[in-house]
Design an enzyme around this catalytic site. Structure first.
Site, mmCIF file in Angstrom:
data_model
loop_
_atom_site.group_PDB
_atom_site.id
_atom_site.type_symbol
_atom_site.label_atom_id
_atom_site.label_comp_id
_atom_site.label_asym_id
_atom_site.label_seq_id
_atom_site.Cartn_x
_atom_site.Cartn_y
_atom_site.Cartn_z
ATOM 1 N N THR A 106 -73.842 -37.541 12.869
ATOM 2 C CA THR A 106 -74.296 -38.272 11.691
ATOM 3 C C THR A 106 -73.377 -39.456 11.434
ATOM 4 O O THR A 106 -72.247 -39.511 11.916
ATOM 5 C CB THR A 106 -74.315 -37.382 10.438
ATOM 6 O OG1 THR A 106 -72.964 -37.100 10.047
ATOM 7 C CG2 THR A 106 -75.048 -36.069 10.696
ATOM 8 N N ARG A 107 -73.855 -40.375 10.631
ATOM 9 C CA ARG A 107 -73.064 -41.550 10.266
ATOM 10 C C ARG A 107 -71.822 -41.134 9.484
ATOM 11 O O ARG A 107 -70.729 -41.670 9.697
ATOM 12 C CB ARG A 107 -73.943 -42.492 9.449
ATOM 13 C CG ARG A 107 -73.269 -43.768 8.980
ATOM 14 C CD ARG A 107 -74.282 -44.666 8.301
ATOM 15 N NE ARG A 107 -75.051 -43.939 7.299
ATOM 16 C CZ ARG A 107 -76.114 -44.447 6.681
ATOM 17 N NH1 ARG A 107 -76.551 -45.651 6.984
ATOM 18 N NH2 ARG A 107 -76.738 -43.739 5.760
ATOM 19 N N ASP A 137 -71.153 -32.308 -0.386
ATOM 20 C CA ASP A 137 -70.115 -32.723 -1.330
ATOM 21 C C ASP A 137 -69.141 -31.560 -1.498
ATOM 22 O O ASP A 137 -69.538 -30.451 -1.872
ATOM 23 C CB ASP A 137 -70.753 -33.073 -2.674
ATOM 24 C CG ASP A 137 -69.805 -33.837 -3.585
ATOM 25 O OD1 ASP A 137 -68.593 -33.502 -3.596
ATOM 26 O OD2 ASP A 137 -70.259 -34.739 -4.302
#
Length: 244
Positions: free
Chosen positions: A223-224, A149
């Site tokens: 990664t997605r 984040d």
């Protein structure tokens, strides 16, 4: 995505001298898990969850695995678990620990573990710093922090995982020559990361030319979230730092 008003989850009990306070910012869960996901989460955590020992009690990470492992790698905030599961599949003699307080992400990783039949993965559903502080010196070969984040607002920069005190924990746990890998599609976070890590006495940035950080290495599974960022027109950066 978290909201500005979401506060960190912190340890309610008084701390001993030198003990870290638990910090988990934002939501702990998203959409309601389906019955199969809930079952995988419950049974997976029963088998694979790591407990943080009391402050001052060291934890040998190799002892967490049912069979001997040659090395131990640690992923901080593994998201959907695609990277961790792929690394564990490609490196069966390495033990992997993943820390992720987000329930949906934990369920996703445990599904990957179940489908691939992995026996070299352990998980922590809590603040990664607590486990890092409990590991012996030079006990990890790699640490990953992928697409964390970014906390873009200035007043939230103190919530970013890359901080000098966190780097101190990682540096202590990494063996000399070990790697700390960081990826982000937010250039402000990449700039922040370089500004904090490059002056740190324990790390060397390994990049020698732009392609070293612009192109994802072959041994770095996608990664997605990364795929979504690229589809949205954002170009990720892939940073590698070597423990001196």
């Amino acid at each position: 995505m978290t909201t500005d008003d979401e506060a960190p989850v912190e340890s309610p009990a008084p701390r001993r001298p030198g003990e870290l306070r638990r910090k988990v910012f934002g939501r702990r869960s998203g959409h309601k898990l389906r019955a199969r996901q809930s079952q995988i989460l419950e049974t997976g955590l029963d088998r694979l969850a790591v407990s943080v020992p009391p402050a001052g009690t060291p934890l040998d990470p190799r002892s967490l695995f049912a069979r001997p492992v040659e090395d131990v790698w640690f992923e901080i905030g593994f998201g959907g678990g695609e990277h961790l599961a792929a690394q564990a599949d490609a490196n069966p003699d390495t033990g992997f620990i993943g820390a992720e307080p987000f329930v949906n992400g934990m369920a996703s990783l445990l599904r990957h573990v179940d489908e691939r039949g992995l026996d070299n993965v352990r998980v922590l559903a809590d603040d990664a710093r607590l486990l890092l502080a409990a590991l012996p010196e030079a006990s990890l070969g790699r640490v990953f922090l992928l697409f964390p984040d970014p906390w873009p607002k200035s007043r939230h920069h103190k919530r970013r995982f890359v901080q000098t005190e966190t780097l101190d924990l990682i540096a202590r746990a990494l063996r000399p020559g070990g790697e700390f890998r960081v990826a982000s599609d937010i250039m402000g976070y990449i700039e922040w990361t370089l500004a904090v890590i490059r002056p740190h006495a324990a790390f060397d940035w390994t990049a020698e030319r732009p392609d070293d950080w612009r192109i994802r290495p072959e041994d770095w599974p996608p990664t997605r979230y990364e795929a979504k960022a690229i589809a949205a027109g954002r170009k990720p950066a892939y940073l590698r730092f070597r423990r001196r």
